[in-house]
Every structure is written in C-alpha cells, then in structure tokens.
Design an enzyme around this catalytic site. Structure first.
Site, PDB file in Angstrom:
ATOM      1  N   HIS A   1       0.849  -1.191   0.000  1.00  0.00           N
ATOM      2  CA  HIS A   1       0.000   0.000   0.000  1.00  0.00           C
ATOM      3  C   HIS A   1       0.888   1.247   0.000  1.00  0.00           C
ATOM      4  O   HIS A   1       2.036   1.195   0.452  1.00  0.00           O
ATOM      5  CB  HIS A   1      -0.872   0.057   1.260  1.00  0.00           C
TER       6      HIS A   1
ATOM      7  N   CYS B   1      -2.832   0.883   9.572  1.00  0.00           N
ATOM      8  CA  CYS B   1      -3.888  -0.054   9.131  1.00  0.00           C
ATOM      9  C   CYS B   1      -4.872  -0.402  10.238  1.00  0.00           C
ATOM     10  O   CYS B   1      -5.984  -0.849   9.965  1.00  0.00           O
ATOM     11  CB  CYS B   1      -3.296  -1.387   8.679  1.00  0.00           C
TER      12      CYS B   1
HETATM   13  N1  GLY Z   1      -2.706  -8.672   5.481  1.00  0.00           N
HETATM   14  C1  GLY Z   1      -3.221  -7.413   5.136  1.00  0.00           C
HETATM   15  C2  GLY Z   1      -3.509  -7.308   3.707  1.00  0.00           C
HETATM   16  O1  GLY Z   1      -2.846  -7.969   2.918  1.00  0.00           O
HETATM   17  O2  GLY Z   1      -4.379  -6.607   3.289  1.00  0.00           O
END
Ligand code: GLY
Length: 260
Positions: free
Chosen positions: A165, A252
C-alpha cells in the site's frame, strides 16, 4: 496547513483467524493472544492521545478485518466505503454503512470494478495521495478523486512499485513533513515536503503514525525513530510484531478523523 486534531477512531479486534491473513513476508504466523495484547495497547494509546475510540468486535470470517483502515475513508464531513482489491477482504465492508452512520450523514461508496483500499490513501491537509497498487486500481482512484472533488477536496495518484500500500512506504507527519522509504524518496509528488528518508533495512517503519502531535513508531527501528525525533517529534514506540507478520502496520489498525 493547519494540523488536524483527531477526535475519533474506529478499531476492530483481531480474530483468531488472523493466522490465515494475507501476507507477502515470511515472519511466521501471528500469535493471536499476543496480537490481542498489542491491539489493546494500541487502542489505549489512541485514547490517551484524546480520541474517542469505538472498538468493533472481532470478525472471524475475515482474517484481515482488524486492518480496518482499508475499508473506509473518514473525513471531517463525510465517509467513503471502499472496495477492497483483495477478494478475500471484500465482505469486510458489509456492515460498515451501519457502523459509519453513527458518525456521518454523508456516506459515499466505491464500487466494483473499481477497487481501492485506504491503506493506499495518504491525507495531507485537504489533499489525498492515492496509491495505484495491487489493491487499488486506476478506476478506483478516479472514483475517489471525483468524490473528494465533489466535497471541495483534491486527490492525485502515486504509482507504486514494490510496496503493498502507499502508506506501507510513506507517511505524512504533518508540519509539511513526509516520512518516506526509498521507493518514494525521489518521487516528484513529494519534493515540496521536508522529507525524512527511512533506510531499506528499516523500511517497515515508514508506516509510522502521526496522532495529535505525537508519532507512533513501530518497535525495533531505532534509526528511523532517531530521525523522527531529530525532526522535532515526540515518539511513542508501539510493539506491532504480530501485525507485521501480515504486512499490517500502525496506520492499518484504525480509522481516524477529526469530527466537525
Ligand atoms: N494482510 C493485510 C492485507 O494484505 O491486506
């Protein structure tokens, strides 16, 4: 650019199925009990920093659902439910409208075939950088930019190389300062900021989290912590080892916003 004062956060407890979460790293399976303890400390820290935190129950159907940041974007005046690019995470959005309606009158939605996970969204004032990644496609970013523009905000795209991300490798620490891993250090989009470079050996710490004047830094990355402190920030060290095993980081684990 005035700093936000985060007033609210939503977190979701990790579930025992966490061990089946998506990962690209080989650090072993997360220990559920340890993860729960780390999550409780994270929540307590947000509360100490002045946020009202809503704790959602675990959702064992979705191993990655504790990474709640990915399923919504919360701004002072509206929220957006996203469209996860990972197929195993799509159902995580199911009850988000109900959860968010407690706080927001306006709730927008990104819908397939557009995909977008909010780990790919980095807020810098009224501007939102959106990573184009394995999880967020161009159409998803376009849809989000349109929504932002309808509400008087702006967005732009950043193309990712190896990061999962955008915020895996870049964090806005307010005060015109960006914390950047090597992949983003030379990026023209970020040239206007004071940039703190995270070394390749500590790249996980590029996901540090500014909350109300303090910076939460993952435990085990002393060089990055030192650089952040030398830039004038007070840091809070957080042990998130079990979430790191699933590519998850400090940002997150919560949705955070400043209510109007
Ligand atoms: N384990 C978090 C994701 O891959 O979105």
């Amino acid at each position: 650019m005035a700093e936000p004062l985060f007033t609210n956060a939503i977190v979701r407890l990790p579930a025992p199925s966490l061990r089946d979460g998506l990962t690209s790293v080989d650090f072993g399976k997360p220990d559920y009990r340890k993860a729960l303890g780390q999550h409780i400390k994270y929540t307590e820290t947000l509360i100490q920093l002045g946020l009202n935190v809503k704790v959602l129950p675990e959702n064992n159907l979705y191993p990655d659902s504790t990474f709640i940041e990915d399923v919504a974007l919360c701004t002072p005046s509206f929220a957006v439910i996203t469209s996860p690019g990972a197929t195993s995470r799509r159902g995580e959005t199911d009850n988000m409208r109900q959860v968010l309606s407690e706080y927001f009158n306006i709730i927008e939605e990104i819908s397939l075939p557009c995909t977008l996970e909010s780990g790919d969204i980095m807020m810098a004032g009224n501007h939102f950088y959106i990573g184009i990644s394995q999880r967020t496609n161009n159409a998803g970013a376009d849809q989000m930019i349109k929504i932002l523009e309808n509400h008087g905000m702006t967005g732009s795209k950043v193309y990712l190389g190896k990061m999962l991300h955008l915020k895996s490798g870049a964090s806005y620490l307010e005060n015109n300062t960006m914390l950047l891993s090597g992949e983003f250090f030379g990026n023209k989009e970020f040239e206007k900021y004071n940039r703190i470079l995270v070394g390749d050996d500590e790249s996980y710490a590029a996901n540090s989290l500014w909350v109300n004047g303090k910076v939460l830094v993952p435990d085990g990355f002393p060089a990055t912590r030192k650089k952040i402190e030398e830039a004038g920030y007070e840091t809070i060290i957080m042990d998130v080892s079990e979430f790191r095993k699933l590519d998850g980081g400090l940002s997150c684990l919560s949705l955070r916003w400043e209510s109007q």
